[in-house]
Design a protein around this motif. Sequence first.
Motif, short mmCIF file in Angstrom:
data_model
loop_
_atom_site.label_atom_id
_atom_site.label_comp_id
_atom_site.label_asym_id
_atom_site.label_seq_id
_atom_site.Cartn_x
_atom_site.Cartn_y
_atom_site.Cartn_z
N UNK A 133 3.87 -3.00 -2.87
CA UNK A 133 5.20 -2.73 -2.28
C UNK A 133 5.40 -1.24 -2.05
N UNK A 134 6.29 -0.93 -1.14
CA UNK A 134 6.49 0.45 -0.71
C UNK A 134 6.82 1.38 -1.87
N UNK A 135 7.61 0.90 -2.81
CA UNK A 135 8.05 1.82 -3.86
C UNK A 135 6.96 2.11 -4.88
N UNK A 153 -8.51 6.29 1.87
CA UNK A 153 -7.47 5.32 1.54
C UNK A 153 -6.95 4.67 2.82
N UNK A 154 -6.89 3.36 2.79
CA UNK A 154 -6.27 2.61 3.88
C UNK A 154 -4.93 2.11 3.37
N UNK A 155 -3.86 2.60 3.95
CA UNK A 155 -2.53 2.33 3.42
C UNK A 155 -1.74 1.36 4.30
N UNK A 156 -1.32 0.25 3.71
CA UNK A 156 -0.51 -0.72 4.44
C UNK A 156 0.97 -0.58 4.14
N UNK A 157 1.32 0.22 3.16
CA UNK A 157 2.73 0.35 2.79
C UNK A 157 3.44 1.25 3.80
N UNK A 158 4.65 0.89 4.18
CA UNK A 158 5.35 1.64 5.22
C UNK A 158 6.03 2.89 4.69
N UNK A 159 5.28 3.71 4.02
CA UNK A 159 5.81 4.99 3.53
C UNK A 159 4.73 6.04 3.72
N UNK A 160 5.16 7.27 4.02
CA UNK A 160 4.19 8.35 4.16
C UNK A 160 3.67 8.74 2.79
#
Lengths: 198, 198
Positions: free
Chosen positions: A142-144, A161-168
């Motif tokens: 989760x994003x948080x 790192x491959x990031x799927x969370x919608x946060x920078x």
Amino acid sequence: MSLYRRLLATQLGQDAERVYSHQLGRAAGVSAAQVRRDIMGLGYSGTPNSGYEIKALIGKISEYIDAPAGQQVALAGLGNLGRAILSYFSSGRKTKLSIVAAFDVELERLDGVLFGCRCYRPERMREIVQSEGITVGIIAVPADAAQETADRLVEAGVTGILNFAPVPLKVPSLVYLDNMDITIELETVAYFAQHRSE
Amino acid sequence: MSLYRRLLATQLGQDAERVYSHQLGRAAGVSAAQVRRDIMGLGYSGTPNSGYEIKALIGKISEYIDAPAGQQVALAGLGNLGRAILSYFSSGRKTKLSIVAAFDVELERLDGVLFGCRCYRPERMREIVQSEGITVGIIAVPADAAQETADRLVEAGVTGILNFAPVPLKVPSLVYLDNMDITIELETVAYFAQHRSE
DNA sequence: TGTTGTGAATCTCTTCACAGCT
DNA sequence: AGCTGTGAAGAGATTCACAACA
């Protein structure tokens, strides 16, 4: 481009031994000249009027983009998305790139193996990453919890790192970060869908 | 860029009323000049020495990228990935872009609603897409069903498709197609991870 | 004839640099 | 002093066009 490789592999699977640049270009959605230039950068040469030999070309691409010894990948987060990714890669992938460990805070109901992949609690990330020689991490939490997870992955020693969370995310500059943001992508599609339709 | 909007929204949520281009740039991973130029294209002007007013800027961006009446989205495929996407968007999204229908071949065990979204069999796609005014489709089905699903979506009338299946799709040129290929993206990350670490 | 390899031209995107505003 | 708006320069990527070759 690793897209080429997959396209070539499917073409190989159906009939042909050779391809022309314009065929490959059409399949990949780019121009023929683009394909030729990309292939040039590989140091491979096709033969005029006969195109490229698919098998040899796949070999050259693999030699170029794959790490000689293969690479190990860790997955953080086993929600719907994490499981989707895991099932995706575990089902008959070649071994050059394999997810060898998964991490999640909730592991009570798991017996420790999911889709043939061992699962651990995040506390053990450093230990496992180092013992397995993992170099790439996927963030599907989760994003948080994303930044915290990224920190842990970096600290454990991954360099990509491959990031799927919608946060920078903030990562050191030596770590390569790629954001795959479904929300943004969907909004982009919606935008063009709107402007195509008129 | 809709990335800006989300960054602005979070910045708004914490403290500030205004941002400087270099702040936004750092958050988005681009240069300050880039941000200023992008904003220029919107027709919005900040005030020197005070930066941009966040709220007004969000408004301008929304006005620019959102369809005036909102857009409806259809989701094809309710495997792990489909459910991940659905849970993602159903949990407290704004209504400008909402997934109003989902399709899957296996619906026996479903009662017809998942994460607050109605589910149908693919045969009804045309009917539902048209009655709901859907303009965008998401493909989250297995690779071997992707082209067939795309055809059905196009035939039903969508003008934008977000494709998660790792196969090249053929769609008419008036339909906007965006491929989100996890495999390719992971290979890219692995490549750079390799080349960063030395 | 039909395709590759590639220099040259073109185009798009990014950054620089600085005038103008507050 | 500090930031925005923007022309101009620069860098990269894409396409053109054609010689060389089978």
